[in-house]
Design an enzyme around this catalytic site. Structure first.
Site, PDB file in Angstrom:
ATOM      1  N   TYR A 115      -5.043   7.617  -7.501  1.00 36.97           N
ATOM      2  CA  TYR A 115      -4.045   6.692  -6.949  1.00 36.97           C
ATOM      3  C   TYR A 115      -4.349   6.421  -5.474  1.00 36.97           C
ATOM      4  CZ  TYR A 115       0.415   5.183  -4.931  1.00 36.97           C
ATOM      5  OH  TYR A 115       1.398   4.501  -4.223  1.00 36.97           O
ATOM      6  N   SER A 142       0.858  -1.177   0.000  1.00 41.18           N
ATOM      7  CA  SER A 142       0.000   0.000   0.000  1.00 41.18           C
ATOM      8  C   SER A 142       0.896   1.230   0.000  1.00 41.18           C
ATOM      9  CB  SER A 142      -0.950  -0.057   1.205  1.00 41.18           C
ATOM     10  OG  SER A 142      -1.761   1.080   1.237  1.00 41.18           O
ATOM     11  N   LYS A 162      -5.147   2.823  -3.241  1.00 43.73           N
ATOM     12  CA  LYS A 162      -4.439   2.328  -2.049  1.00 43.73           C
ATOM     13  C   LYS A 162      -5.402   2.227  -0.856  1.00 43.73           C
ATOM     14  CE  LYS A 162      -0.434   1.728  -3.975  1.00 43.73           C
ATOM     15  NZ  LYS A 162       0.063   0.376  -4.238  1.00 43.73           N
TER      16      LYS A 162
END
Ligand SMILES: NC(=O)c1ccc[n+]([C@@H]2O[C@H](COP(=O)([O-])OP(=O)(O)OC[C@H]3O[C@@H](n4cnc5c(N)ncnc54)[C@H](OP(=O)(O)O)[C@@H]3O)[C@@H](O)[C@H]2O)c1
Length: 277
Positions: free
Chosen positions: A154, A140, A158
């Protein structure tokens, strides 16, 4: 501690953190199956690791594709007969406004950063369950807890990976399979250069975001001074994988831990300003 003859599958091993993780497991004596799209880069990494005695096979595939993932796991099992550790590391970012990022690009980043780790987990769990033992390590980021302007897509991937991992810990515990999340802060790799180049078409050209882009660039430059080497992250990954009882979360380095502590302590709006939002 896990035995050194473990078989470790690493995605995104042609560069950056994944390459450093491969080196770390090779030093530990593990057998490796390495995946990434760039075959030549992967071959170079494999040659380097074989020169120090590691048993390595490469599989140049795109993990965002179903066929690539199946080929990867099939090759690992047919070569080594088992997979003890899966490191879901392949990933990339964007640095562009959500408004101007086409949906196909949003789907694409979720394919690599979220669906690939999910699908690879589905493929390896039956093998790990048969041997009553395994470890899935999901790469992560601090971005799994914190979202910044021009990086929200993005960061969303995560955040999703974090939720998937948290749920999986309990689902797989009874089978002897551990699930570990690694949350690095800034790391000195090609990540930003790749993100910038992938984002050029999605940045909008009407100047609406120019002020914000300048501000985020300055903020990044301030914080990137604290970036660590990929080897520092790799040490944590290997330590987590070989531990008799690994934790479920590793934040690296100290600067990243401080960032997450501030997020807990500061009012939301103030924290967002501190990180550049
Ligand atoms: N660098 C940072 O500051 C940082 C911080 C926190 C978390 N992370 C995370 O760490 C992981 C590794 O990033 P990095 O910093 O090492 O970046 P990097 O140097 O750009 O490496 C990314 C790796 O992923 C591979 N990859 C990307 N898309 C792929 C695909 N569709 N199929 C197969 N392989 C693919 C690339 O190989 P090919 O191009 O050869 O396919 C490369 O080996 C990512 O998940 C990233 O989100 C990075």
């Amino acid at each position: 501690m896990r035995p050194p003859n473990d078989v470790v599958l690493i995605t995104g091993a042609s560069d950056g953190i994944g390459r450093a993780v491969a080196r770390g497991f090779a030093t530990h004596g593990s057998s490796l199956i390495l995946a990434a799209r760039r075959a030549e880069r992967l071959a170079d990494v494999a040659a380097e690791l074989r020169s120090v005695g590691a048993s390595v096979v490469t599989c140049p595939v795109d993990v965002s594709l179903d066929a690539g993932r199946k080929e990867l796991v099939t090759k690992a099992i047919s070569t080594f007969g088992k997979i003890d550790v899966l490191v879901n590391n392949a990933g990339y970012g964007y640095r562009c406004p959500l408004e101007t990022t086409p949906l196909h690009a949003v789907r694409s980043i979720f394919e690599t950063n979220v669906f690939a780790p999910i699908a690879l987990t589905q493929l390896v769990v039956p093998h790990m369950r048969d041997q009553r033992r395994g470890c899935i390590i999901n790469m992560s980021s601090v971005a799994g807890k914190v979202a910044r302007p021009l990086s929200s897509l993005y960061d969303a991937t995560k955040h999703a990976l974090e939720a998937v991992s948290d749920g999986l810990v309990g689902e797989l515990r009874d089978f002897g399979i551990c699930v570990v999340v690694i949350e690095p802060g800034f790391v000195k790799t090609e990540f930003v250069a790749v993100a910038d180049s992938l984002s050029t078409d999605y940045s909008g050209n009407d100047g609406n975001y120019d002020r914000l882009r300048r501000a985020m660039r300055e903020s990044d430059a301030r914080y990137r001074r604290f970036a660590v080497s990929p080897e520092k992250v790799a040490q944590v990954v290997v330590r987590a994988a070989i531990a008799r009882r690994s934790g479920t979360r590793y934040v690296v380095p100290l600067f990243a831990r401080v960032t997450l502590l501030l997020k807990r302590l500061l009012p939301h709006a103030l924290f967002q300003r501190v990180i550049g939002g």
